[in-house]
Design a protein around this motif. Sequence first.
Motif, PDB file in Angstrom:
ATOM      1  N   THR A  65      36.554  17.525  29.183  1.00  6.83           N
ATOM      2  CA  THR A  65      35.338  16.722  29.287  1.00  6.83           C
ATOM      3  C   THR A  65      34.110  17.613  29.135  1.00  6.83           C
ATOM      4  OG1 THR A  65      35.302  16.962  31.688  1.00  6.83           O
ATOM      5  CG2 THR A  65      36.419  15.031  30.801  1.00  6.83           C
ATOM      6  N   TYR A  66      33.017  16.990  28.737  1.00  8.81           N
ATOM      7  CA  TYR A  66      31.741  17.680  28.602  1.00  8.81           C
ATOM      8  C   TYR A  66      30.858  17.359  29.800  1.00  8.81           C
ATOM      9  CZ  TYR A  66      32.968  17.527  23.587  1.00  8.81           C
ATOM     10  OH  TYR A  66      33.597  17.612  22.377  1.00  8.81           O
ATOM     11  N   VAL A  67      30.040  18.337  30.186  1.00  7.33           N
ATOM     12  CA  VAL A  67      28.967  18.095  31.150  1.00  7.33           C
ATOM     13  C   VAL A  67      27.736  18.815  30.621  1.00  7.33           C
ATOM     14  CG1 VAL A  67      28.174  18.262  33.525  1.00  7.33           C
ATOM     15  CG2 VAL A  67      30.616  18.024  33.052  1.00  7.33           C
ATOM     16  N   LYS A  68      26.636  18.084  30.505  1.00 10.19           N
ATOM     17  CA  LYS A  68      25.400  18.678  30.008  1.00 10.19           C
ATOM     18  C   LYS A  68      24.415  18.841  31.148  1.00 10.19           C
ATOM     19  CE  LYS A  68      22.569  16.236  27.432  1.00 10.19           C
ATOM     20  NZ  LYS A  68      21.943  15.555  26.272  1.00 10.19           N
ATOM     21  N   GLY A  69      23.764  19.984  31.201  1.00  6.24           N
ATOM     22  CA  GLY A  69      22.785  20.225  32.242  1.00  6.24           C
ATOM     23  C   GLY A  69      21.841  21.328  31.827  1.00  6.24           C
ATOM     24  N   SER A  70      21.281  22.021  32.811  1.00  8.50           N
ATOM     25  CA  SER A  70      20.315  23.076  32.512  1.00  8.50           C
ATOM     26  C   SER A  70      20.532  24.265  33.439  1.00  8.50           C
ATOM     27  CB  SER A  70      18.886  22.552  32.651  1.00  8.50           C
ATOM     28  OG  SER A  70      18.644  22.117  33.982  1.00  8.50           O
ATOM     29  N   ILE A  71      19.897  25.363  33.087  1.00 10.12           N
ATOM     30  CA  ILE A  71      19.951  26.578  33.896  1.00 10.12           C
ATOM     31  C   ILE A  71      18.864  26.482  34.962  1.00 10.12           C
ATOM     32  CG2 ILE A  71      19.693  29.083  33.893  1.00 10.12           C
ATOM     33  CD1 ILE A  71      20.665  29.064  30.988  1.00 10.12           C
ATOM     34  N   SER A  72      19.286  26.479  36.222  1.00 14.87           N
ATOM     35  CA  SER A  72      18.336  26.391  37.328  1.00 14.87           C
ATOM     36  C   SER A  72      17.722  27.739  37.658  1.00 14.87           C
ATOM     37  CB  SER A  72      19.017  25.831  38.581  1.00 14.87           C
ATOM     38  OG  SER A  72      19.575  24.565  38.323  1.00 14.87           O
ATOM     39  N   SER A  73      18.549  28.794  37.570  1.00 15.17           N
ATOM     40  CA  SER A  73      18.062  30.136  37.857  1.00 15.17           C
ATOM     41  C   SER A  73      18.892  31.153  37.096  1.00 15.17           C
ATOM     42  CB  SER A  73      18.144  30.432  39.362  1.00 15.17           C
ATOM     43  OG  SER A  73      17.774  31.782  39.624  1.00 15.17           O
ATOM     44  N   THR A  74      18.210  32.174  36.616  1.00 16.28           N
ATOM     45  CA  THR A  74      18.899  33.274  35.928  1.00 16.28           C
ATOM     46  C   THR A  74      19.037  34.487  36.841  1.00 16.28           C
ATOM     47  OG1 THR A  74      16.803  34.091  35.032  1.00 16.28           O
ATOM     48  CG2 THR A  74      18.043  32.537  33.670  1.00 16.28           C
ATOM     49  N   ASN A  75      18.650  34.348  38.081  1.00 20.13           N
ATOM     50  CA  ASN A  75      18.601  35.492  38.996  1.00 20.13           C
ATOM     51  C   ASN A  75      19.364  35.187  40.277  1.00 20.13           C
ATOM     52  OD1 ASN A  75      17.892  37.985  40.063  1.00 20.13           O
ATOM     53  ND2 ASN A  75      15.954  37.243  40.894  1.00 20.13           N
ATOM     54  N   ARG A  76      20.676  35.116  40.179  1.00 19.13           N
ATOM     55  CA  ARG A  76      21.522  34.856  41.328  1.00 19.13           C
ATOM     56  C   ARG A  76      22.678  35.858  41.371  1.00 19.13           C
ATOM     57  NH1 ARG A  76      17.823  32.388  42.827  1.00 19.13           N
ATOM     58  NH2 ARG A  76      17.637  30.158  43.318  1.00 19.13           N
ATOM     59  N   VAL A  77      23.161  36.140  42.570  1.00 21.83           N
ATOM     60  CA  VAL A  77      24.346  36.984  42.763  1.00 21.83           C
ATOM     61  C   VAL A  77      25.329  36.206  43.622  1.00 21.83           C
ATOM     62  CG1 VAL A  77      25.261  39.114  43.738  1.00 21.83           C
ATOM     63  CG2 VAL A  77      23.052  39.129  42.561  1.00 21.83           C
ATOM     64  N   PHE A  78      26.571  36.134  43.161  1.00 24.57           N
ATOM     65  CA  PHE A  78      27.619  35.424  43.894  1.00 24.57           C
ATOM     66  C   PHE A  78      28.868  36.283  43.902  1.00 24.57           C
ATOM     67  CE2 PHE A  78      31.243  32.409  43.893  1.00 24.57           C
ATOM     68  CZ  PHE A  78      31.008  31.785  45.117  1.00 24.57           C
ATOM     69  N   HIS A  79      29.369  36.609  45.083  1.00 23.75           N
ATOM     70  CA  HIS A  79      30.544  37.480  45.225  1.00 23.75           C
ATOM     71  C   HIS A  79      30.361  38.785  44.451  1.00 23.75           C
ATOM     72  CE1 HIS A  79      33.559  34.108  46.533  1.00 23.75           C
ATOM     73  NE2 HIS A  79      32.588  34.314  47.419  1.00 23.75           N
ATOM     74  N   ASP A  80      29.191  39.399  44.634  1.00 25.14           N
ATOM     75  CA  ASP A  80      28.855  40.700  44.030  1.00 25.14           C
ATOM     76  C   ASP A  80      28.756  40.663  42.512  1.00 25.14           C
ATOM     77  OD1 ASP A  80      28.844  41.993  46.556  1.00 25.14           O
ATOM     78  OD2 ASP A  80      31.034  42.176  46.477  1.00 25.14           O
ATOM     79  N   CYS A  81      28.582  39.488  41.960  1.00 21.21           N
ATOM     80  CA  CYS A  81      28.502  39.357  40.501  1.00 21.21           C
ATOM     81  C   CYS A  81      27.240  38.597  40.109  1.00 21.21           C
ATOM     82  CB  CYS A  81      29.743  38.627  39.981  1.00 21.21           C
ATOM     83  SG  CYS A  81      29.781  38.435  38.192  1.00 21.21           S
ATOM     84  N   GLU A  82      26.591  39.047  39.038  1.00 24.93           N
ATOM     85  CA  GLU A  82      25.421  38.351  38.531  1.00 24.93           C
ATOM     86  C   GLU A  82      25.852  37.039  37.886  1.00 24.93           C
ATOM     87  OE1 GLU A  82      22.924  40.664  36.004  1.00 24.93           O
ATOM     88  OE2 GLU A  82      23.128  42.465  37.222  1.00 24.93           O
ATOM     89  N   VAL A  83      25.196  35.958  38.283  1.00 19.33           N
ATOM     90  CA  VAL A  83      25.574  34.642  37.788  1.00 19.33           C
ATOM     91  C   VAL A  83      24.344  33.835  37.394  1.00 19.33           C
ATOM     92  CG1 VAL A  83      27.695  34.526  39.162  1.00 19.33           C
ATOM     93  CG2 VAL A  83      25.549  33.663  40.133  1.00 19.33           C
TER      94      VAL A  83
END
Length: 382
Positions: free
Chosen positions: A297-315
Amino acid sequence: MPTAFHHASRALASAILLALALLIHLQPPASVHALESARVPRNPYAPPPSARTPTLPTAAATTPSTLLASTPGATPDPLGEWYAVGHRMAQEAMPYYRTFAVAEKDIGKRLTEVLSALGIKADTQLKNTELKLLQQGWDDAAAGRALALTYPPDQDRSIVPPALRGFFRFGKSSPGAGVETLADKAAEWKKAVVKVATGSEKGVEGHGTGFIIGPGLVLTNNHVVDGSTHFAVQLEADNTIYDATLIAKQAVPDVALLRVQLPEDHAVLPIGISAQCRELEEVIMVGYPQFIELSATYVKGSISSTNRVFHDCEVLQLDIRANPGNSGGPVISTEGNVVGILTFGFGAVDPKLAQFTFAIKTDTVIPFLEQHARGQYSRQVE
């Protein structure tokens, strides 16, 4: 089980840069897992042995960087893709040759060496006519001459080896075939997305999503495959299931690489440049949610933030609802490049946070791919 291994791929900037590094004595990335070299597919457009080599029309000099396969004046020919690919390869190589001051008289000789670095033995894997057209396109671009030959407007698939594919798109995507809608593009992207089934000798125990990045290579999440001993991927087009082998995995970033024998001419998704992403840009996620019986399936959306870290990884933080089973799925820009790999959605924990989703930035995955895929994957041209 089908046994055909290689499918459509292309020697994008990473592969060509690796080849050039070998040729100009740079140090290429370290290799841990060698991949099988691409075999040349049957050429459905090849003329009979008695047919003559296409005559190349004289072309005036122009700026190589402005040339496309649809350049006005280029003559369509059943074997024109060979010439056009040679032309584009030289266009991408010339900046590196200029940077490292390669003598002009030596540039023409480089094509065979570049092909060899890409796993193609020109003297045994290519027909004389094919190599001649590649060389002519290479030489013309190196000399600044315009594209003289191109592929026919009705050509529906590539006729060059997998390692050389991806410079041009065929069928609905061919130049002059009309304007593509987002739905048209997404339908093509979906062909490269697969269901990743995991389990043991007892059977299937779970599933996630993955996507094809090169010949026989499927990228997914580490947490999708972790703890399992048996793997398989299923294609959306015909529901065919193929056994897969785990090449490598790592926890940070949360990625894993599978090798699988797939049909030739299969779609691939190029790894994009996540550093170019901007907040509020539109993205599309493709995946296999919740129940293993469901189709993609497809889901269309947008990028809310380009500056996040989750579990020591840039996301990337996405305004997209993700469900269990979507893990490992591609987050695709409207240009068709994968800029993120879905890793976690808070909607599985709290429905109120359903549109609070994280995707691993593709830039953080490049070192993993360079180590384990040896450049045999498709990348966005910078």
